[in-house]
Write an enzyme that holds these catalytic residues in place. Structure first.
Site, mmCIF file in Angstrom:
data_model
loop_
_atom_site.group_PDB
_atom_site.id
_atom_site.type_symbol
_atom_site.label_atom_id
_atom_site.label_comp_id
_atom_site.label_asym_id
_atom_site.label_seq_id
_atom_site.Cartn_x
_atom_site.Cartn_y
_atom_site.Cartn_z
ATOM 1 N N SER A 62 17.263 20.168 -17.316
ATOM 2 C CA SER A 62 16.088 20.962 -17.654
ATOM 3 C C SER A 62 16.523 22.155 -18.493
ATOM 4 O O SER A 62 17.596 22.719 -18.277
ATOM 5 C CB SER A 62 15.412 21.441 -16.362
ATOM 6 O OG SER A 62 14.683 22.625 -16.596
ATOM 7 N N LYS A 88 18.121 20.949 -12.104
ATOM 8 C CA LYS A 88 17.394 19.693 -12.306
ATOM 9 C C LYS A 88 18.273 18.577 -12.868
ATOM 10 O O LYS A 88 19.129 18.792 -13.715
ATOM 11 C CB LYS A 88 16.216 19.893 -13.274
ATOM 12 C CG LYS A 88 15.087 20.727 -12.753
ATOM 13 C CD LYS A 88 14.352 20.126 -11.546
ATOM 14 C CE LYS A 88 13.632 18.830 -11.860
ATOM 15 N NZ LYS A 88 12.494 19.052 -12.760
ATOM 16 N N HIS A 93 0.838 -1.221 0.000
ATOM 17 C CA HIS A 93 0.000 0.000 0.000
ATOM 18 C C HIS A 93 0.865 1.261 0.000
ATOM 19 O O HIS A 93 0.445 2.296 0.497
ATOM 20 C CB HIS A 93 -0.958 0.029 1.198
ATOM 21 C CG HIS A 93 -1.640 -1.267 1.451
ATOM 22 N ND1 HIS A 93 -2.783 -1.653 0.803
ATOM 23 C CD2 HIS A 93 -1.297 -2.309 2.262
ATOM 24 C CE1 HIS A 93 -3.139 -2.855 1.215
ATOM 25 N NE2 HIS A 93 -2.247 -3.281 2.095
ATOM 26 N N GLU A 102 11.082 7.378 -16.764
ATOM 27 C CA GLU A 102 9.742 7.838 -17.159
ATOM 28 C C GLU A 102 9.359 7.278 -18.526
ATOM 29 O O GLU A 102 8.211 6.910 -18.763
ATOM 30 C CB GLU A 102 9.695 9.362 -17.182
ATOM 31 C CG GLU A 102 9.850 9.978 -15.804
ATOM 32 C CD GLU A 102 10.129 11.462 -15.893
ATOM 33 O OE1 GLU A 102 9.164 12.228 -16.024
ATOM 34 O OE2 GLU A 102 11.307 11.860 -15.856
#
Ligand code: ARG
Length: 457
Positions: free
Chosen positions: A276, A282, A155, A289
Site C-alpha cells: 500500500s 498491507k 451459502h 482482485e
C-alpha cells in the site's frame, strides 16, 4: 490514394478517415493476412488467372512484406486504411503490375473474414494452452499437500470437510470444460470464407476448396453472403472467453477470501502481492482482485459485439469492423489473467493447520451421525431431526456437540466420529471429497488434461 480512388473526385474528410481507419488496431493481423493472401495467389494460379512467374513473384513479395513486419521496418503509408490495404499497396510498390493482380477475385470482405478465422484459430489454441498450464499448477498444489483439508461451504457457511486437492480439482474440471469449449469453437470456425468475394462470388474461375485446403480449413463456405457476414465465431469465442473469465473471477474471489486475515487459509508470495502506498503493513492480493475484475470487460466485449451484430442486414456492413477490438482485448486480458494466476497459485502457501482446524469444526460431524443412524435402519428424515435436536441442545446448553453426543446414552457410541479427520475419511462415495474418492477423481482429471493437450497439438 485510396483503393477506390477511380470513382471519387474529392478526397475523404479527415474526420471520416479517423473514424474509419482500422490499421491502428488491425495491423496485428499481418501474419494471418499474408498467409491468406499467399493461399489466394496459389488459388489464382490454379485458376489460370496468374502465370507461374507472376505467382512466384507475388509469393516472394508477400514473404518480403512479412519480414518487414517482423523486422519492424514496414512503414504504413498515409492512406493505408487497414492491414489489407497496406499489404496490397506495398505489394504493388514492390512488384508493380503483378502486385496489382493480388486482389483479383477477392474483396476485403472475404479477406478479413478469412484472416480473422485464421487468427482466432491460433489465438484460441494459445488460450487453451495457458488454461491447461493453470490446471497443471492446481494439480501440483493439491499433490504437494495430500492431507490438507478445509471446510467446504454452501451459502458461505461451513458445510462439510473437503480435501484441498478435491477443492482445487473442482476449479480444474471447470477449466477443462472451458478448454473443451475453445476446441469446439475452433472446430466450428474452421470453414474458409475465401472466394466469397464482396458478397456474391465472382465470374472468375476460382475454386474456394483449393484455398480452403491450403489454409488448413476443414471446408470452404457454402453460401457467399453468409461467408462475408458471419461473425458467429467471434461471438462464440467471446462467450467462451467470458465464461473462462468468470471461472477465473471465482478463483480470484476465493483467493481474496483465503488470504484475508479473517480466513487466513493461505498467503501469496511477495512476488505476487502488492503493498500500500500509505499503510506500511498491507500486503494485498491485487492479482486475485484483477482476475475477478477483468471478467467485467470480458462480459462487456461479448455483449458489445452481440449488439453490433443484432441489427445488421445481409451481407457485409462496416459495423463488422467493430468485431476486432473486443476480440483482441478479451484474448489479451484472459491470457494476462491465466499467466498471472498460474504464478500466483505457484507462489501460494496454504496454511493447512488453520484450514484443518476450521474443517474439524465439530458441527460438521452432524451429518455423519445422521448417516450412521441411517446405516442402523433409521429413516433419514427421522435421523436428521434427531441430530438437529442434539445440535439445538448443544447450542442452548452451551456445550460442544461432541459432549452432548457423548453424554447421551442413545448416541454415545458415535463419539468416535468426532476424532480429527474421521469425517473427511468418510466422504467416500464416487466423486466425493474424501481421500479415496479424490484419488480416483484426480486420475480422471489427469487423463482429461492429457487428452486436452493432444487436442491442441
Ligand atoms: N477493415 C475492414 C473490416 O475490418 C475490412 C473490410 C472492409 N470492407 C469494406 N467493404 N469496406 O471490416
Amino acid at each position: 490514394m485510396t483503393l477506390w480512388s477511380g470513382r471519387f473526385i474529392a478526397p475523404m474528410d479527415e474526420t471520416l478517415w479517423d473514424l474509419s481507419e482500422s490499421y491502428s488496431f488491425d495491423h496485428v493481423l499481418y501474419a494471418h493476412d499474408i498467409v491468406g493472401s499467399q493461399a489466394h495467389v496459389r488459388g489464382l494460379l490454379a485458376a489460370g488467372l496468374l502465370t507461374e512467374d507472376e505467382a512466384t513473384t507475388l509469393l516472394s513479395t508477400l514473404d518480403t512484406i512479412r519480414l518487414e513486419f517482423i523486422g519492424g521496418t514496414f512503414e504504413r503509408a498515409a492512406r493505408d486504411e487497414d492491414i489489407h490495404t497496406a499489404i496490397e499497396r506495398r505489394a504493388t510498390e514492390l512488384a508493380g503490375d503483378v502486385g496489382a493482380k493480388l486482389h483479383t477475385a477477392r474483396s476485403r470482405n472475404d479477406q478479413i473474414a478469412t484472416t480473422l478465422r485464421l487468427f482466432t484459430r491460433d489465438a484460441l489454441s494459445e488460450v487453451a494452452y495457458a488454461t491447461l498450464q493453470l490446471v497443471e499448477v492446481l494439480l501440483e498444489l493439491g499433490e504437494a499437500l495430500p492431507d490438507a483439508h478445509l471446510p467446504g461451504y454452501t451459502h458461505m457457511q461451513r458445510a462439510q470437510p473437503v480435501l484441498l486437492s478435491h477443492h482445487l480439482n473442482a476449479h480444474s474440471f471447470a477449466l477443462l470444460r472451458d478448454v473443451d469449449r475453445l476446441g469446439d469453437a475452433r472446430t466450428r470456425l474452421n470453414v474458409s470464407p475465401l472466394g466469397a468475394g464482396a458478397l456474391a462470388g465472382t465470374s472468375l474461375a476460382i475454386d474456394p476448396e483449393i484455398t480452403a485446403q491450403l489454409l488448413g480449413f476443414d471446408s470452404a463456405f457454402a453460401n457467399s453472403m453468409d461467408a462475408v457476414s458471419d461473425r458467429d465465431f467471434i461471438a462464440e469465442s467471446l462467450f467462451d472467453l467470458a465464461l473462462l473469465g468468470v471461472h477465473l473471477s471465482r478463483m480470484g474471489e476465493e483467493l481474496v477470501l483465503w488470504t484475508s486475515a479473517e480466513f487466513d487459509f493461505a498467503s501469496l508470495g511477495d512476488d505476487f502481492t502488492t503493498g500500500s502506498s500509505m499503510l506500511p503493513q498491507k500486503k494485498n492480493s491485487d492479482v486475485a482482485e484483477l482476475a475477478r475484475g477483468k471478467s467485467g470487460r470480458l462480459i462487456g466485449n461479448l455483449t458489445g459485439l452481440l449488439v453490433v451484430l443484432k441489427g445488421l442486414p445481409l451481407s457485409y456492413n462496416r459495423d463488422l469492423q467493430e468485431d476486432k477490438e473486443p476480440l483482441f482485448d478479451s484474448l489479451r486480458q484472459v491470457l494476462l489473467v491465466l499467466r498471472a494466476l498460474r504464478g500466483a497459485y505457484g507462489s501460494l502457501k496454504f496454511h493447512d493447520e488453520v484450514a484443518a482446524a476450521a474443517a474439524d469444526d465439530e458441527m460438521l460431524v452432524a451429518i455423519d451421525i445422521a448417516e450412521e443412524l441411517v446405516g442402523e435402519g433409521v429413516p433419514f428424515r427421522r435421523a436428521h431431526e434427531r441430530v438437529g435436536q442434539l445440535v439445538a441442545e448443544a447450542l442452548l446448553s452451551n456445550q460442544s456437540l461432541r459432549d452432548v453426543v457423548q453424554s447421551t446414552e442413545e448416541t454415545k457410541r458415535f463419539a468416535g466420529l468426532f476424532d480429527k479427520g474421521v469425517s473427511l475419511q468418510r466422504r467416500s462415495s464416487p466423486g466425493a471429497a474424501g481421500p479415496k474418492a479424490s484419488e480416483a477423481q484426480t486420475k480422471k482429471l489427469k487423463a482429461a488434461l492429457e487428452h486436452a493437450k493432444t487436442r491442441f497439438d
